[in-house]
Write a protein that holds these residues in place. Sequence first.
Motif, PDB file in Angstrom:
ATOM      1  N   GLU A 173      40.455  60.402  54.311  1.00 33.91           N
ATOM      2  CA  GLU A 173      41.772  60.562  54.933  1.00 33.91           C
ATOM      3  C   GLU A 173      42.079  59.524  56.008  1.00 33.91           C
ATOM      4  N   PRO A 174      41.156  59.188  56.930  1.00 34.41           N
ATOM      5  CA  PRO A 174      41.508  58.178  57.939  1.00 34.41           C
ATOM      6  C   PRO A 174      41.932  56.841  57.326  1.00 34.41           C
ATOM      7  N   ALA A 175      41.222  56.403  56.302  1.00 35.09           N
ATOM      8  CA  ALA A 175      41.584  55.140  55.657  1.00 35.09           C
ATOM      9  C   ALA A 175      42.909  55.264  54.922  1.00 35.09           C
ATOM     10  N   LEU A 176      43.115  56.374  54.233  1.00 38.26           N
ATOM     11  CA  LEU A 176      44.381  56.576  53.528  1.00 38.26           C
ATOM     12  C   LEU A 176      45.537  56.671  54.503  1.00 38.26           C
ATOM     13  N   ASP A 177      45.326  57.341  55.629  1.00 41.28           N
ATOM     14  CA  ASP A 177      46.376  57.443  56.651  1.00 41.28           C
ATOM     15  C   ASP A 177      46.757  56.057  57.170  1.00 41.28           C
ATOM     16  N   ALA A 178      45.756  55.236  57.438  1.00 37.89           N
ATOM     17  CA  ALA A 178      46.025  53.896  57.959  1.00 37.89           C
ATOM     18  C   ALA A 178      46.814  53.059  56.956  1.00 37.89           C
ATOM     19  N   LEU A 179      46.456  53.151  55.682  1.00 41.56           N
ATOM     20  CA  LEU A 179      47.172  52.388  54.651  1.00 41.56           C
ATOM     21  C   LEU A 179      48.599  52.886  54.489  1.00 41.56           C
ATOM     22  N   ALA A 180      48.780  54.216  54.502  1.00 40.97           N
ATOM     23  CA  ALA A 180      50.124  54.770  54.326  1.00 40.97           C
ATOM     24  C   ALA A 180      51.032  54.401  55.483  1.00 40.97           C
TER      25      ALA A 180
ATOM     26  N   LEU B 243      39.139  46.611  49.778  1.00 38.79           N
ATOM     27  CA  LEU B 243      38.001  45.994  49.104  1.00 38.79           C
ATOM     28  C   LEU B 243      37.131  47.103  48.521  1.00 38.79           C
ATOM     29  N   ALA B 244      36.875  47.045  47.217  1.00 32.60           N
ATOM     30  CA  ALA B 244      36.115  48.107  46.550  1.00 32.60           C
ATOM     31  C   ALA B 244      35.139  47.481  45.575  1.00 32.60           C
ATOM     32  N   SER B 245      34.017  48.118  45.394  1.00 31.88           N
ATOM     33  CA  SER B 245      32.993  47.595  44.487  1.00 31.88           C
ATOM     34  C   SER B 245      33.456  47.674  43.040  1.00 31.88           C
ATOM     35  N   GLY B 246      33.233  46.597  42.304  1.00 31.27           N
ATOM     36  CA  GLY B 246      33.470  46.603  40.865  1.00 31.27           C
ATOM     37  C   GLY B 246      34.910  46.852  40.494  1.00 31.27           C
ATOM     38  N   ASP B 247      35.117  47.809  39.596  1.00 31.96           N
ATOM     39  CA  ASP B 247      36.458  48.166  39.125  1.00 31.96           C
ATOM     40  C   ASP B 247      36.954  49.354  39.936  1.00 31.96           C
ATOM     41  N   PRO B 248      37.937  49.167  40.825  1.00 34.43           N
ATOM     42  CA  PRO B 248      38.390  50.276  41.687  1.00 34.43           C
ATOM     43  C   PRO B 248      39.050  51.417  40.924  1.00 34.43           C
ATOM     44  N   GLY B 249      39.399  51.190  39.664  1.00 29.45           N
ATOM     45  CA  GLY B 249      39.995  52.255  38.861  1.00 29.45           C
ATOM     46  C   GLY B 249      38.990  53.046  38.051  1.00 29.45           C
ATOM     47  N   PHE B 250      37.719  52.685  38.173  1.00 34.32           N
ATOM     48  CA  PHE B 250      36.649  53.347  37.407  1.00 34.32           C
ATOM     49  C   PHE B 250      35.800  54.127  38.384  1.00 34.32           C
ATOM     50  N   TYR B 251      36.078  55.437  38.525  1.00 34.36           N
ATOM     51  CA  TYR B 251      35.423  56.274  39.527  1.00 34.36           C
ATOM     52  C   TYR B 251      35.558  55.643  40.923  1.00 34.36           C
ATOM     53  N   GLY B 252      36.709  55.047  41.207  1.00 34.73           N
ATOM     54  CA  GLY B 252      36.910  54.351  42.465  1.00 34.73           C
ATOM     55  C   GLY B 252      38.075  54.896  43.263  1.00 34.73           C
ATOM     56  N   ILE B 253      38.593  54.044  44.151  1.00 35.28           N
ATOM     57  CA  ILE B 253      39.574  54.461  45.145  1.00 35.28           C
ATOM     58  C   ILE B 253      40.987  54.559  44.588  1.00 35.28           C
ATOM     59  N   VAL B 254      41.228  54.021  43.386  1.00 35.46           N
ATOM     60  CA  VAL B 254      42.593  53.958  42.870  1.00 35.46           C
ATOM     61  C   VAL B 254      43.228  55.340  42.739  1.00 35.46           C
ATOM     62  N   ARG B 255      42.481  56.316  42.261  1.00 36.22           N
ATOM     63  CA  ARG B 255      43.053  57.647  42.047  1.00 36.22           C
ATOM     64  C   ARG B 255      43.562  58.237  43.371  1.00 36.22           C
ATOM     65  N   ALA B 256      42.728  58.187  44.399  1.00 36.33           N
ATOM     66  CA  ALA B 256      43.123  58.756  45.688  1.00 36.33           C
ATOM     67  C   ALA B 256      44.267  57.960  46.310  1.00 36.33           C
TER      68      ALA B 256
ATOM     69  N   ALA C 127      46.613  56.165  44.715  1.00 36.85           N
ATOM     70  CA  ALA C 127      47.849  56.405  43.974  1.00 36.85           C
ATOM     71  C   ALA C 127      48.441  57.760  44.322  1.00 36.85           C
ATOM     72  N   ALA C 128      47.560  58.767  44.509  1.00 37.81           N
ATOM     73  CA  ALA C 128      48.059  60.094  44.875  1.00 37.81           C
ATOM     74  C   ALA C 128      48.708  60.079  46.258  1.00 37.81           C
ATOM     75  N   ARG C 129      48.217  59.220  47.154  1.00 40.86           N
ATOM     76  CA  ARG C 129      48.720  59.202  48.519  1.00 40.86           C
ATOM     77  C   ARG C 129      49.958  58.323  48.691  1.00 40.86           C
ATOM     78  N   VAL C 130      49.931  57.107  48.155  1.00 42.70           N
ATOM     79  CA  VAL C 130      51.027  56.162  48.427  1.00 42.70           C
ATOM     80  C   VAL C 130      51.872  55.858  47.198  1.00 42.70           C
ATOM     81  N   GLY C 131      51.432  56.291  46.004  1.00 42.71           N
ATOM     82  CA  GLY C 131      52.172  56.001  44.777  1.00 42.71           C
ATOM     83  C   GLY C 131      51.598  54.803  44.047  1.00 42.71           C
ATOM     84  N   ALA C 132      51.435  54.939  42.736  1.00 41.36           N
ATOM     85  CA  ALA C 132      50.850  53.864  41.929  1.00 41.36           C
ATOM     86  C   ALA C 132      51.685  52.595  41.981  1.00 41.36           C
ATOM     87  N   GLU C 133      52.998  52.728  42.180  1.00 43.27           N
ATOM     88  CA  GLU C 133      53.876  51.555  42.179  1.00 43.27           C
ATOM     89  C   GLU C 133      53.609  50.628  43.364  1.00 43.27           C
ATOM     90  N   ARG C 134      52.908  51.115  44.380  1.00 39.72           N
ATOM     91  CA  ARG C 134      52.605  50.279  45.544  1.00 39.72           C
ATOM     92  C   ARG C 134      51.271  49.555  45.416  1.00 39.72           C
TER      93      ARG C 134
END
Length: 397
Positions: free
Chosen positions: A51-58, A67-80, A82-89
């Motif tokens: 949440e602190p990181a998501l809050d700062a980004l929002a 910055l995320a290891s490997g593919d951020p959409g494969f068990y990574g940060i993309v899901r969280a 997109a849910a917080r700020v929208g996939a279009e961003r």
Amino acid sequence: MIAVLGVDGEALPAASADLLARATLVVGGRRHLDALAPAGATQVALTAPLEPALDALAAHDGPACVLASGDPGFYGIVRALAARVGAERLDVRPAPSSVAVAFARLGVAWDDALVISGHGRDPHAALAAALRHPKVAILTAPAAPPAWYAQRLVGSGRALAVAERLGEDGERLVRGTPEELAQATFAEPNVLVVLDPAGTGNGRARIWPPRTPAGWALPDDAFEHRAGMVTKAEVRALALARLGPGTGDLVWDVGCGSGSVAIECARLGAAAIAIDRDPEAIALTARNAGAHGVPVQVVAGSAPAALAALPDPDAAFVGGGGADLDAILDVCCTRARRAVVVTLAIVERAGPALARLQAAGLEAEATLIQASRLRALAGGHRLAAENPVVVVSGVRR
């Protein structure tokens, strides 16, 4: 826009490096921030909780980068994100995933591999998948490192490989048996690859994911058995419905006989362990499993003692149980995470078995299965009755 950049230890592509250089907020794991964050940018460490990181980004109104290891959409940060700020961003620019790199280091194709993350999840599901499927990759978590799985895969015949810190200083690929890796320690992050030497390699890929079997509750003659001693198809149908086997499950078949229940569970994607004190039953089960092309681990020994060394099941099936039924049910009710099913030909045993499941805190019920099959008779048909069987089942809610 928020640039989400995959990092794999190599230099960032020029376009990604430019996005990072212009960012005024950079979010990532501490090692990525220390290595790559541009001077002057605000840094927020990406740790649990998110949440602190998501809050700062929002809240940020300038160029931001994750910055995320490997593919951020494969068990990574993309899901969280997109849910917080929208996939279009999101402007996601992946690097190769750690799983892809691990298999590349091994020189093994992975288009037919089952991939499971152990982060924030019950590791027993990954363990059951590793027991059932011939090619599995597990993104391990500190609470269940590679040694946790190796200890529970001892005797399975699986081959293990651990790829740690891929693309970073200190990268290491270690291969071995479960027995060899059961006490080993590995740096985070790492990927555990579990292979069945008899069923994997670089041959032609199977259809993946595997489709659900076209049917279950197979005919009795689909199994080799002795003098009709097989759990009948009608009884098996209800037992399977109550067991609910699937990928990520481990099922015990206690008093397996011909192994029909264990084999049906394996066909539906579950790992299955078949236990019986009769050597002929063990041999029958092994032959039947081979005939149906599914892996079933067989354990020769008398229950409940033979159950002590086995990993806890998600569901347990008990085929009768004899004089030791009460003791067997006590073990199954204590250790099964989801369901216990027992079939009984002696009706007087049904009430006590039902009460035992209820006393263990399971939501229990009992059903009498009394089926008749049509048999030809004098130009017509007669009803040939099968022996009635009581199915007692309990589910943990």
